[in-house]
Write an enzyme that holds these catalytic residues in place. Structure first.
Site, PDB file in Angstrom:
ATOM      1  N   SER A 150      13.130   5.724   0.961  1.00 32.86           N
ATOM      2  CA  SER A 150      12.661   6.981   1.577  1.00 32.86           C
ATOM      3  C   SER A 150      13.509   7.269   2.807  1.00 32.86           C
ATOM      4  O   SER A 150      13.943   6.332   3.496  1.00 32.86           O
ATOM      5  CB  SER A 150      11.206   6.834   2.005  1.00 32.86           C
ATOM      6  OG  SER A 150      10.837   7.909   2.841  1.00 32.86           O
ATOM      7  N   TYR A 164       4.354   1.727   5.308  1.00 34.89           N
ATOM      8  CA  TYR A 164       5.209   2.238   4.218  1.00 34.89           C
ATOM      9  C   TYR A 164       6.676   2.204   4.637  1.00 34.89           C
ATOM     10  O   TYR A 164       7.549   1.790   3.869  1.00 34.89           O
ATOM     11  CB  TYR A 164       4.743   3.652   3.904  1.00 34.89           C
ATOM     12  CG  TYR A 164       5.553   4.462   2.924  1.00 34.89           C
ATOM     13  CD1 TYR A 164       5.550   4.170   1.556  1.00 34.89           C
ATOM     14  CD2 TYR A 164       6.286   5.567   3.356  1.00 34.89           C
ATOM     15  CE1 TYR A 164       6.265   4.976   0.664  1.00 34.89           C
ATOM     16  CE2 TYR A 164       6.992   6.364   2.475  1.00 34.89           C
ATOM     17  CZ  TYR A 164       6.981   6.057   1.123  1.00 34.89           C
ATOM     18  OH  TYR A 164       7.679   6.852   0.234  1.00 34.89           O
TER      19      TYR A 164
HETATM   20  N1  LIG Z   1       7.462  12.618  -2.567  1.00 33.61           N
HETATM   21  C1  LIG Z   1       8.199  12.352  -1.484  1.00 33.61           C
HETATM   22  O1  LIG Z   1       8.292  13.186  -0.543  1.00 33.61           O
HETATM   23  C2  LIG Z   1       8.940  11.049  -1.368  1.00 33.61           C
HETATM   24  C3  LIG Z   1       9.824  10.906  -0.296  1.00 33.61           C
HETATM   25  C4  LIG Z   1      10.528   9.716  -0.158  1.00 33.61           C
HETATM   26  C5  LIG Z   1      10.346   8.708  -1.070  1.00 33.61           C
HETATM   27  N2  LIG Z   1       9.467   8.848  -2.093  1.00 33.61           N
HETATM   28  C6  LIG Z   1       9.339   7.733  -3.033  1.00 33.61           C
HETATM   29  O2  LIG Z   1       9.661   8.189  -4.326  1.00 33.61           O
HETATM   30  C7  LIG Z   1       8.961   7.403  -5.295  1.00 33.61           C
HETATM   31  C8  LIG Z   1       8.198   8.314  -6.239  1.00 33.61           C
HETATM   32  O3  LIG Z   1       7.254   9.031  -5.460  1.00 33.61           O
HETATM   33  P1  LIG Z   1       6.578  10.394  -5.941  1.00 33.61           P
HETATM   34  O4  LIG Z   1       6.633  11.304  -4.799  1.00 33.61           O
HETATM   35  O5  LIG Z   1       7.108  10.783  -7.250  1.00 33.61           O
HETATM   36  O6  LIG Z   1       5.061   9.900  -6.027  1.00 33.61           O
HETATM   37  P2  LIG Z   1       3.912  10.080  -7.129  1.00 33.61           P
HETATM   38  O7  LIG Z   1       4.034  11.378  -7.814  1.00 33.61           O
HETATM   39  O8  LIG Z   1       2.659   9.745  -6.388  1.00 33.61           O
HETATM   40  O9  LIG Z   1       4.242   8.916  -8.166  1.00 33.61           O
HETATM   41  C9  LIG Z   1       4.164   7.570  -7.770  1.00 33.61           C
HETATM   42  C10 LIG Z   1       4.354   6.696  -8.982  1.00 33.61           C
HETATM   43  O10 LIG Z   1       4.265   5.321  -8.570  1.00 33.61           O
HETATM   44  C11 LIG Z   1       3.335   4.667  -9.419  1.00 33.61           C
HETATM   45  N3  LIG Z   1       2.612   3.633  -8.707  1.00 33.61           N
HETATM   46  C12 LIG Z   1       1.881   3.776  -7.579  1.00 33.61           C
HETATM   47  N4  LIG Z   1       1.291   2.609  -7.272  1.00 33.61           N
HETATM   48  C13 LIG Z   1       1.649   1.724  -8.233  1.00 33.61           C
HETATM   49  C14 LIG Z   1       1.357   0.369  -8.481  1.00 33.61           C
HETATM   50  N5  LIG Z   1       0.548  -0.353  -7.691  1.00 33.61           N
HETATM   51  N6  LIG Z   1       1.901  -0.213  -9.566  1.00 33.61           N
HETATM   52  C15 LIG Z   1       2.692   0.492 -10.377  1.00 33.61           C
HETATM   53  N7  LIG Z   1       3.014   1.770 -10.217  1.00 33.61           N
HETATM   54  C16 LIG Z   1       2.489   2.381  -9.144  1.00 33.61           C
HETATM   55  C17 LIG Z   1       2.370   5.743  -9.888  1.00 33.61           C
HETATM   56  O11 LIG Z   1       1.790   5.325 -11.118  1.00 33.61           O
HETATM   57  P3  LIG Z   1       0.348   5.901 -11.642  1.00 33.61           P
HETATM   58  O12 LIG Z   1       0.267   7.325 -11.170  1.00 33.61           O
HETATM   59  O13 LIG Z   1       0.475   5.749 -13.112  1.00 33.61           O
HETATM   60  O14 LIG Z   1      -0.700   5.031 -11.055  1.00 33.61           O
HETATM   61  C18 LIG Z   1       3.287   6.945 -10.038  1.00 33.61           C
HETATM   62  O15 LIG Z   1       3.892   6.962 -11.301  1.00 33.61           O
HETATM   63  C19 LIG Z   1       8.051   6.461  -4.500  1.00 33.61           C
HETATM   64  O16 LIG Z   1       8.686   5.219  -4.352  1.00 33.61           O
HETATM   65  C20 LIG Z   1       7.933   7.151  -3.154  1.00 33.61           C
HETATM   66  O17 LIG Z   1       7.639   6.234  -2.145  1.00 33.61           O
HETATM   67  C21 LIG Z   1       8.760  10.010  -2.275  1.00 33.61           C
END
Ligand SMILES: NC(=O)c1ccc[n+]([C@@H]2O[C@H](COP(=O)([O-])OP(=O)(O)OC[C@H]3O[C@@H](n4cnc5c(N)ncnc54)[C@H](OP(=O)(O)O)[C@@H]3O)[C@@H](O)[C@H]2O)c1
Length: 260
Positions: A150, A164
């Site tokens: 991130s 985080y």
């Molecule tokens: N959105 C942002 O602004 C942003 C910014 C920087 C970094 N990120 C990073 O990008 C990545 C994807 O995020 P996103 O925004 O796409 O979030 P999201 O839509 O909430 O998706 C998160 C994914 O991680 C899975 N997950 C969560 N907890 C888990 C666990 N204990 N075991 C296995 N899988 C788990 C979820 O699976 P289920 O839903 O099936 O439980 C879901 O598929 C993450 O690493 C996040 O930290 C996001």
């Protein structure tokens, strides 16, 4: 090296596993790899229906995909997931350690040991041990690992997120260590550090005002779409990125630059 007219290598018969493929960036990444002909392992934790819908979308388009469940906070489940990946396709060319979760927004002074441990387990321990368990397959394929951290690791917070940020900072550092130790095995490791991305993560954890404020902090004054992150992940996994190793690529529209 076989290359398509676009400069990306041919991907027929290649297999990719995307953790957290059920939602947001992982969903977009699963679909982006499938469009290039990869067979996809769409991993999920709680989102079975969403993951199966992603796999079904790939199948309907003529691709191959399977949805596999594991809680990445549990090393035993991580190892079972690695075994399931091996038994499904017997091969793995690309691992995208995308799954992640801030779990809850809590001010630093109030973060409990339980929240700290859970957050590090999901975001750091999971990718650490999943990659380790998949080394035989990745080594055999001379494969690629793309971690997802991130830009909060550069920004410092993202707001009530110290647990985080600590975990994702670990992912950045782990990327360098993995790249160093795995390059001799022919495995290329990099990391994508997204800025604010419009995904369900923010619907769970952020107010619209917070997302808006965060998006205003970059030079484009908007959030990224999940697809804009997915395309960078696909590029890093491709042979077009064959000389990129051990890098943390910030895909955040210059967040934190003043623009002055
Ligand atoms: N959105 C942002 O602004 C942003 C910014 C920087 C970094 N990120 C990073 O990008 C990545 C994807 O995020 P996103 O925004 O796409 O979030 P999201 O839509 O909430 O998706 C998160 C994914 O991680 C899975 N997950 C969560 N907890 C888990 C666990 N204990 N075991 C296995 N899988 C788990 C979820 O699976 P289920 O839903 O099936 O439980 C879901 O598929 C993450 O690493 C996040 O930290 C996001």
């Amino acid at each position: 090296m076989a290359r398509s007219p676009t400069g990306l290598s041919r991907t027929a018969d290649k297999v990719v596993a995307i953790t957290g493929g059920s939602s947001g960036i992982g969903r977009a990444t699963s679909l982006a790899f499938a469009r290039r002909g990869y067979k996809a392992v769409v991993h999920y934790n709680s989102g079975r229906e969403r993951a199966e819908a992603v796999a079904q979308q790939i199948l309907t388009a003529g691709g191959q995909a399977v949805a596999l469940q594991a809680d990445l906070a549990s090393v035993s489940e991580v190892r079972e997931l690695a075994e399931a990946i091996a038994s499904n396709y017997g091969q793995l060319d690309v691992l995208v350690n995308n799954a992640g979760d801030p779990v809850r927004r809590v001010p630093y002074r109030d973060v409990s040991e339980e929240l700290f441990d859970r957050t590090l387990a999901v975001n750091l321990k999971g990718p650490f041990f999943l990659t380790q368990a998949l080394l035989p397959l990745l080594g055999a394929a001379r494969g690629v690992v793309v971690n997802v951290s991130s830009d909060a690791t550069r920004e410092g917070s993202g707001g009530d997120n110290s647990h985080y940020v600590a975990a994702k900072g670990g992912v950045n550092a782990l990327t360098l260590a993995m790249a160093t130790e795995l390059a001799p095995l022919g495995i290329r490791v990099n990391c994508v550090a997204p800025g604010t991305v419009d995904t369900p993560l923010h619907k769970r954890l952020s107010t619209p005002e917070r997302v808006q404020r965060s998006a205003q902090g970059n030079l484009l004054k908007r959030a990224a779409s999940p697809e804009e992150i997915a395309e960078v992940i696909v590029f890093l996994a491709s042979d077009a990125a064959s000389f990129i190793v051990g890098q943390v690529i910030f895909v955040d529209a210059g967040a934190g630059l003043s623009g002055l």
